[in-house]
Scaffold this motif. Structure first.
Motif, short mmCIF file in Angstrom:
data_model
loop_
_atom_site.label_atom_id
_atom_site.label_comp_id
_atom_site.label_asym_id
_atom_site.label_seq_id
_atom_site.Cartn_x
_atom_site.Cartn_y
_atom_site.Cartn_z
N HIS A 120 0.84 -1.21 0.00
CA HIS A 120 0.00 0.00 0.00
C HIS A 120 0.87 1.26 0.00
N ALA A 243 -5.64 -2.97 -7.70
CA ALA A 243 -4.81 -1.97 -7.01
C ALA A 243 -3.39 -1.96 -7.55
N LYS A 248 -5.29 1.51 -6.17
CA LYS A 248 -6.30 1.31 -5.13
C LYS A 248 -7.29 0.23 -5.57
N ASP A 252 -12.24 1.27 -3.25
CA ASP A 252 -11.68 2.46 -2.61
C ASP A 252 -12.16 3.70 -3.35
#
Length: 318
Positions: A120, A243, A248, A252
């Motif tokens: 992330h 993602a 993402k 999201d």
């Protein structure tokens, strides 16, 4: 030391004072707080003797049920051995949780420290300039994550599901190899739901433990009589691959717009950007996993087979 200096230390706290911990005879010093979640915190710690850094996950338990959940996570960490799943270095409990008011215990899990952070973090940095990953790199990362999931789904004597797959639960080591972490939501993959009470219990648990924008449709509204299996993870993998391409999860983007994630997931709505460096093969692989009906969703071996086919196709063109 003059009175002013003493006063400043009293008001601000002495910055040179750090918490020390003794875990099974090994002394550590807490360097800094790395993150906080709903059920735990993660600190960067250092072995006082070797100066080696680790991550310390602390789980505060307010009840015997909390303590049982923490013990299950430790148990899974001890059993699971795979290069793409985080290893448990050490663990211990302090205190004792019981029905007495304010009686708590705390679980300590010593884990490897990954200075690169999570997938992330990496994707967030790249998203600032829309610096898309190369498709070969995307598929390398994705297939490694799938190998970790396959290990869980093939686990003996009972298949396991991670139930909280997301880019925030994937660390990157120094060689950019993905390492799946956070086994706190890990559970037997196959769950027989018998009645409304069972359904509500599983639905509430999913709401607590499974991140909404990566959560499978069948966990938003659990039917009273059904079987939930490891294909909840396959849905999450579809969101992970999205993602990897677009920084993402598709949901999201829904959440950020203020729209209902619940409705978007249940309807299977997936919007791909109009301007994209990726072709239909990649989008088809994502949609292959994002089937609303879990019975139509593939198992992990099918996902790996299709991912490798796409990898081979790319290599043949180069």
């Amino acid at each position: 030391m003059n009175a002013l200096g003493l006063s400043m230390i009293v008001k601000m706290g002495c910055i040179c004072t750090r918490e020390s911990l003794n875990i099974n005879g090994i002394k550590y010093v807490v360097k800094e707080r790395q993150g906080e979640g709903g059920f735990s915190t993660v600190d960067l710690i250092e072995n006082k003797g070797t100066k080696r850094k680790y991550a310390l996950k602390r789980i505060l338990c307010h009840s015997l049920e909390d303590q049982k959940v923490a013990m299950e996570e430790i148990s899974y960490c001890k059993k699971i051995r795979h290069p793409n799943i985080i290893e448990l270095v050490d663990s211990t409990f302090k205190g004792s949780a019981d029905i007495v008011v304010n009686a708590t215990s705390e679980a300590f899990l010593v884990l490897p420290y990954y200075r690169r952070g999570t997938l992330h973090d990496y994707l967030t940095l790249r998203s600032f300039n829309k610096n898309y990953l190369d498709l070969r790199e995307i598929l390398r990362l994705f297939t490694d994550i799938c190998q970790a999931v396959k290990y869980l789904h093939d686990f003996s004597p009972e298949p396991l599901a991670h139930r909280d797959l997301k880019v925030g639960n994937v660390c990157l080591n120094d060689d950019m190899v993905p390492v799946l972490m956070d086994l706190g939501s890990c559970a037997p993959a196959r769950v027989q739901v018998c009645g409304a009470q069972d359904a509500q219990k599983l639905q509430d648990l999913a709401a607590e433990r499974c991140s909404m924008t990566y959560r499978a449709p069948e966990l938003f509204h659990v039917e009273s009589y059904c079987v939930i299996d490891q294909r909840t993870d396959i849905w999450s993998l579809g969101c992970v691959l999205f993602a990897l391409c677009y920084f993402k999860s598709p949901y999201d983007f829904v959440y950020e717009k203020g729209d209902s994630v619940n409705l978007a997931v249940i309807s299977g709505t997936v919007h791909f950007p109009e301007e994209t460096p990726f072709d239909e093969d990649v989008h088809d692989l994502i949609l292959f996993m994002l089937k609303v009906n879990p019975a139509e969703r593939p198992f992990i071996d099918n996902v790996l087979e299709r991912s490798r086919h796409l990898q081979n196709k790319i290599e043949a063109v180069v």
